[in-house]
Design a protein around this motif. Structure first.
Motif, PDB file in Angstrom:
ATOM      1  N   ASN A   5      -3.987  21.427  11.672  1.00 46.87           N
ATOM      2  CA  ASN A   5      -4.158  20.129  11.033  1.00 46.87           C
ATOM      3  C   ASN A   5      -3.287  19.992   9.789  1.00 46.87           C
ATOM      4  O   ASN A   5      -2.779  18.924   9.497  1.00 46.87           O
ATOM      5  N   VAL A   6      -3.137  21.079   9.043  1.00 48.03           N
ATOM      6  CA  VAL A   6      -2.295  21.045   7.845  1.00 48.03           C
ATOM      7  C   VAL A   6      -0.852  20.734   8.218  1.00 48.03           C
ATOM      8  O   VAL A   6      -0.181  19.960   7.553  1.00 48.03           O
ATOM      9  N   ASN A   8       0.202  18.898  10.502  1.00 49.52           N
ATOM     10  CA  ASN A   8       0.346  17.507  10.921  1.00 49.52           C
ATOM     11  C   ASN A   8       0.276  16.523   9.758  1.00 49.52           C
ATOM     12  O   ASN A   8       0.316  15.323   9.980  1.00 49.52           O
ATOM     13  N   ILE A   9       0.143  17.002   8.547  1.00 43.42           N
ATOM     14  CA  ILE A   9       0.089  16.111   7.383  1.00 43.42           C
ATOM     15  C   ILE A   9       1.505  15.669   7.022  1.00 43.42           C
ATOM     16  O   ILE A   9       2.320  16.471   6.595  1.00 43.42           O
ATOM     17  N   LYS A  10       1.757  14.379   7.216  1.00 41.02           N
ATOM     18  CA  LYS A  10       3.076  13.812   6.931  1.00 41.02           C
ATOM     19  C   LYS A  10       3.050  12.829   5.768  1.00 41.02           C
ATOM     20  O   LYS A  10       4.070  12.545   5.167  1.00 41.02           O
ATOM     21  N   ILE A  12       0.766  11.892   2.242  1.00 40.55           N
ATOM     22  CA  ILE A  12      -0.287  12.237   1.287  1.00 40.55           C
ATOM     23  C   ILE A  12      -0.397  11.101   0.282  1.00 40.55           C
ATOM     24  O   ILE A  12       0.596  10.678  -0.309  1.00 40.55           O
ATOM     25  N   ARG A  32       1.386  20.141  -2.342  1.00 42.51           N
ATOM     26  CA  ARG A  32       1.158  19.977  -0.898  1.00 42.51           C
ATOM     27  C   ARG A  32       2.322  19.213  -0.257  1.00 42.51           C
ATOM     28  O   ARG A  32       2.764  19.561   0.832  1.00 42.51           O
ATOM     29  N   ALA A  38       6.026  16.424   3.140  1.00 43.87           N
ATOM     30  CA  ALA A  38       5.333  15.166   3.398  1.00 43.87           C
ATOM     31  C   ALA A  38       5.760  14.097   2.400  1.00 43.87           C
ATOM     32  O   ALA A  38       6.219  14.398   1.299  1.00 43.87           O
ATOM     33  N   ASP A 112      -2.455  10.804   5.971  1.00 49.54           N
ATOM     34  CA  ASP A 112      -3.172  11.875   6.656  1.00 49.54           C
ATOM     35  C   ASP A 112      -4.152  12.564   5.708  1.00 49.54           C
ATOM     36  O   ASP A 112      -5.108  13.189   6.153  1.00 49.54           O
ATOM     37  N   LEU A 113      -3.884  12.438   4.402  1.00 51.59           N
ATOM     38  CA  LEU A 113      -4.701  13.113   3.398  1.00 51.59           C
ATOM     39  C   LEU A 113      -4.735  12.284   2.126  1.00 51.59           C
ATOM     40  O   LEU A 113      -3.694  11.804   1.665  1.00 51.59           O
ATOM     41  N   CYS A 141      -9.673   9.084   6.472  1.00 49.20           N
ATOM     42  CA  CYS A 141      -8.769  10.233   6.576  1.00 49.20           C
ATOM     43  C   CYS A 141      -9.407  11.401   5.814  1.00 49.20           C
ATOM     44  O   CYS A 141     -10.414  11.223   5.140  1.00 49.20           O
ATOM     45  N   SER A 142      -8.807  12.562   5.904  1.00 46.01           N
ATOM     46  CA  SER A 142      -9.310  13.708   5.144  1.00 46.01           C
ATOM     47  C   SER A 142      -9.166  13.425   3.651  1.00 46.01           C
ATOM     48  O   SER A 142      -8.188  12.810   3.220  1.00 46.01           O
TER      49      SER A 142
END
Length: 147
Positions: A5-6, A8-10, A12, A32, A38, A112-113, A141-142
């Motif tokens: 999952n990390v 796939n973070i594009k 933030i 991050r 990202a 994504d985050l 989202c997360s």
């Protein structure tokens, strides 16, 4: 978060104000974004409920506040770029921070985050952390809450 999952973070999204927690959240978000290559979106919300009725009705006052906020976000953007974040974008919104980020900013950016500080700088909300709690509960989202 598992490692798949990390990866796939594009995108933030980080919410900032002048609180110590928000500045820490910004530093975490920068790190991050660099590590994951990202795009970093830096958002701040102009809170009209913190203004008196005369200030809200004065377009010049609101425009001046918005311009100051933009300058502030541009400083954050410069710091992130100098730190090595490849793609940094700023977002200015108006309203209640938690609701505005969840209902307007997130749907338009589709991050994504979301990284936010636990406490905000203004008003009674800072003592209850209601903005962070609201976003953690309702964001689609997360959410990473920094303290």
């Amino acid at each position: 978060m598992d490692t798949e999952n990390v990866k796939n973070i594009k995108k933030i999204l980080v919410g900032v104000d002048d609180s110590a927690d928000a500045q820490l959240a910004f530093r975490v978000a920068m790190r991050r974004a660099i590590d994951l290559n990202a795009t970093l979106y830096i958002v701040s919300v102009l809170e009209k409920d913190e203004m008196n009725v005369f200030q809200v009705l004065d377009d010049d006052y609101v425009h001046g506040e918005r311009e100051e906020l933009k300058k502030h976000l541009l400083r954050y953007q410069k710091i992130a770029e100098e730190a090595g974040v490849i793609d940094v974008r700023i977002v200015i919104a108006e309203g209640d921070p938690g609701e505005t980020i969840v209902k307007e900013v997130i749907p338009s950016i589709n991050p994504d985050l979301l990284i936010i500080g636990a406490l905000s700088k203004q008003g009674i909300r800072k003592y209850f952390g209601s903005q962070a709690a609201y976003m953690a509960k309702y964001a689609p989202c997360s959410v990473f809450v920094v303290r």
